[in-house]
Write an enzyme that holds these catalytic residues in place. Structure first.
Site, PDB file in Angstrom:
ATOM      1  N   ARG A 164      -4.839  45.075  -4.210  1.00 36.02           N
ATOM      2  CA  ARG A 164      -4.470  46.337  -4.874  1.00 36.02           C
ATOM      3  C   ARG A 164      -5.566  47.384  -4.682  1.00 36.02           C
ATOM      4  O   ARG A 164      -5.271  48.557  -4.452  1.00 36.02           O
ATOM      5  CB  ARG A 164      -4.219  46.084  -6.373  1.00 36.02           C
TER       6      ARG A 164
ATOM      7  N   ASN B 280       5.859  44.456  -8.922  1.00 35.07           N
ATOM      8  CA  ASN B 280       5.920  45.778  -8.285  1.00 35.07           C
ATOM      9  C   ASN B 280       5.843  45.680  -6.772  1.00 35.07           C
ATOM     10  O   ASN B 280       5.306  44.706  -6.252  1.00 35.07           O
ATOM     11  CB  ASN B 280       4.746  46.631  -8.795  1.00 35.07           C
TER      12      ASN B 280
ATOM     13  N   CYS C 294      11.045  47.505 -15.715  1.00 33.37           N
ATOM     14  CA  CYS C 294       9.800  48.258 -15.788  1.00 33.37           C
ATOM     15  C   CYS C 294       9.606  48.709 -17.229  1.00 33.37           C
ATOM     16  O   CYS C 294      10.579  48.909 -17.959  1.00 33.37           O
ATOM     17  CB  CYS C 294       9.905  49.472 -14.869  1.00 33.37           C
TER      18      CYS C 294
ATOM     19  N   HIS D 123       9.616  54.114 -11.233  1.00 36.60           N
ATOM     20  CA  HIS D 123       8.452  55.001 -11.190  1.00 36.60           C
ATOM     21  C   HIS D 123       8.825  56.380 -10.632  1.00 36.60           C
ATOM     22  O   HIS D 123       7.979  57.097 -10.094  1.00 36.60           O
ATOM     23  CB  HIS D 123       7.281  54.354 -10.420  1.00 36.60           C
TER      24      HIS D 123
ATOM     25  N   TYR E  14       4.717  58.797 -13.821  1.00 32.79           N
ATOM     26  CA  TYR E  14       4.413  58.671 -12.389  1.00 32.79           C
ATOM     27  C   TYR E  14       4.789  59.914 -11.581  1.00 32.79           C
ATOM     28  O   TYR E  14       4.311  60.095 -10.454  1.00 32.79           O
ATOM     29  CB  TYR E  14       5.120  57.451 -11.784  1.00 32.79           C
TER      30      TYR E  14
HETATM   31  C1  G6P Z   1       2.538  50.585 -15.887  1.00 33.32           C
HETATM   32  C2  G6P Z   1       3.620  50.343 -14.894  1.00 33.32           C
HETATM   33  C3  G6P Z   1       3.579  48.968 -14.344  1.00 33.32           C
HETATM   34  C4  G6P Z   1       2.215  48.673 -13.814  1.00 33.32           C
HETATM   35  C5  G6P Z   1       1.161  48.912 -14.882  1.00 33.32           C
HETATM   36  C6  G6P Z   1      -0.237  48.807 -14.297  1.00 33.32           C
HETATM   37  O1  G6P Z   1       2.802  49.923 -17.027  1.00 33.32           O
HETATM   38  O2  G6P Z   1       4.888  50.604 -15.401  1.00 33.32           O
HETATM   39  O3  G6P Z   1       4.526  48.852 -13.324  1.00 33.32           O
HETATM   40  O4  G6P Z   1       2.141  47.354 -13.373  1.00 33.32           O
HETATM   41  O5  G6P Z   1       1.282  50.177 -15.413  1.00 33.32           O
HETATM   42  O6  G6P Z   1      -1.173  48.722 -15.298  1.00 33.32           O
HETATM   43  P1  G6P Z   1      -2.673  48.348 -14.972  1.00 33.32           P
HETATM   44  O7  G6P Z   1      -3.320  48.170 -16.285  1.00 33.32           O
HETATM   45  O8  G6P Z   1      -2.628  47.101 -14.133  1.00 33.32           O
HETATM   46  O9  G6P Z   1      -3.211  49.502 -14.185  1.00 33.32           O
END
Ligand code: G6P
Length: 434
Positions: A92, A146, A167, A197, A250
């Site tokens: 990531r 995701n 989501c 998103h 988003y």
């Molecule tokens: C939001 C999104 C999710 C994503 C998450 C990431 O909740 O809807 O799809 O996985 O953020 O959160 P993080 O704490 O991993 O950045």
């Protein structure tokens, strides 16, 4: 009832366990199997032990099992929940950093970052689906992995598994609207339409009254409508008034691309990208999870972007199990809901959910200002899915060129080379040079 959780060693698992405990009067779960890969052994054991303590505290007769054997987990499962991350936070971080080299937004689920994540993830989910087809109890697959929209579309396109993509953005928009309007979340009815998103709240109704204008006014006055993982740039007043619907958090990456890019680059230099920050949060979380006296979901998990994820997941499962026809906003086949999109693409829309699954509520024709962006992103998603399944580099290049974050075909090609190189351990379908 048996639930298999793929990516069971995720730091989000306590969130899910809490949801199952809170809904135990409506959905009787007998067995939860947390499955992960062997390199995630330590995390699985720590989070598994916490899950066991949480269940023990609840007094519920739920058996928790930990395994690295995915087929064993899927065998006879009624629900399979997917929350895995191919390549972990390291991959990531690459998705977030590589685009920044070219002055392009780097984000885990959208743009070139989401593209790379889709290439890594889709082949894995398709393997999982083969196992679900063969070994499960005709299980429902609830996918949180995701990019949830693309992953769910690939499942529908290439398998016969009953899948719903989920989501936490819609439920968070409902909660934030409720907070801003000073009412209870269950009294806020929102019609959602768009893609994962990239979803818009097109109608906000509280006790029969249209509250969209009030909500937009309060947002202009500075009320917060965002998620933990996204930079909180305020919406531009004239734009948000003209749009007349609520974009999701988003959407900032598209409508405020310049500002978001500057912020991302600064953050990457000073604090690290989101994945790099999350790595630190995770280390702390797992230290907390290790405490043998901890038997509840710790508050520190709120530092992550996944708020209300368990509520969304378990209430969805409840509707499938109890056939209650409740409304949930999920990722399903369009089947005519948004009239300008093909039937066989996945959209994120409000749906009626019963034991047969999620049926989208008709949206009709989107106005051009929403339709334009949605068409472009759907084209990007379709090309990305095709590239992930075939390993076709031309399709991959076209996917990137189609994404609005990417300024030119030249940058698209450089990005593609870099992303393929960084992900080569996960992309057996692709060979190196474009
Ligand atoms: C939001 C999104 C999710 C994503 C998450 C990431 O909740 O809807 O799809 O996985 O953020 O959160 P993080 O704490 O991993 O950045």
């Amino acid at each position: 009832m048996k639930i298999a959780v793929i990516g069971g060693g995720s730091s989000y698992t306590p969130e899910l366990i809490e949801g199952i405990i809170l809904r135990a009067d409506q959905v009787k779960v007998d067995e939860i199997v947390l499955v992960d890969i062997e390199s995630g052994k330590e995390k699985l054991e720590i989070v598994g032990a916490l899950a066991k303590r949480m269940i023990q505290k609840s007094g519920l007769p739920i058996k928790i099992e930990l395994t690295f054997d995915r087929i064993k987990a899927i065998t006879n499962a009624d629900f399979v929940l997917t929350q895995f991350r191919v390549g972990g936070l390291k991959a990531r971080a690459n998705d977030e950093r590589i685009p920044l080299k070219y002055d392009v937004i780097g984000q885990e689920t959208v743009g070139p970052g989401g593209f790379a994540k889709a290439l890594r993830t889709i082949p894995v989910i398709l393997d999982i689906c083969k196992e679900i087809e063969e070994y499960s109890n005709d299980a429902w697959l609830i996918n949180f992995t995701n990019p949830a929209g693309m992953v769910t579309e690939a499942i529908h396109k290439y398998t016969s598994v009953k899948a719903i993509g989920l989501c936490n953005v819609p439920i968070n928009m409902q909660q934030m609207s409720a907070t801003i309007l000073e009412v209870d979340r269950k009294d806020v009815n929102i019609s959602f339409a768009g893609l994962n998103h990239l979803v818009y709240a097109t109608k906000v109704v509280v006790n029969g009254q249209d509250k969209m204008a009030t909500l937009i006014d309060r947002i202009i006055e500075g009320r917060n409508m965002n998620m933990k993982n996204i930079h909180d740039a305020p919406w531009e007043e004239d734009f948000i008034k003209a749009l007349q619907v609520l974009p999701c958090p988003y959407h900032r990456y598209y409508y405020m691309m310049d500002e978001m890019l500057i912020e991302e680059k600064e953050a990457a230099e000073l604090r690290g990208t989101r994945a790099e920050q999350v790595q630190a949060i995770e280390r702390e979380l797992f230290e907390i999870y290790k405490n043998p006296t901890l038997d509840v979901k710790p508050k520190e998990l709120e530092e992550r972007g996944g708020a209300l994820y368990s509520e969304a997941a378990i209430s969805l499962i409840t509707s499938i199990v109890t056939n209650d026809h409740a409304i949930h906003t999920v990722n399903v086949l369009n089947n005519g809901a948004i009239s300008q999109l093909p039937d066989d693409v996945v959209v994120e829309v409000s749906c009626v959910v019963n034991s047969e699954g999620a049926k989208p509520i008709q949206v009709g024709k989107l106005p051009p200002e929403l339709n334009g962006l949605i068409q472009q992103i759907k084209a990007f998603e379709q090309l990305t899915i095709e590239a992930a399944v075939t390993g076709n580099k031309q399709k991959a290049l076209l996917a990137l060129v189609t994404n609005p974050f990417v300024p030119s075909s030249k940058v698209a090609k450089q990005l593609l080379n870099d992303l393929l190189e960084a992900n080569k351990d996960y992309l057996s379908k692709f060979s190196m040079e474009v």
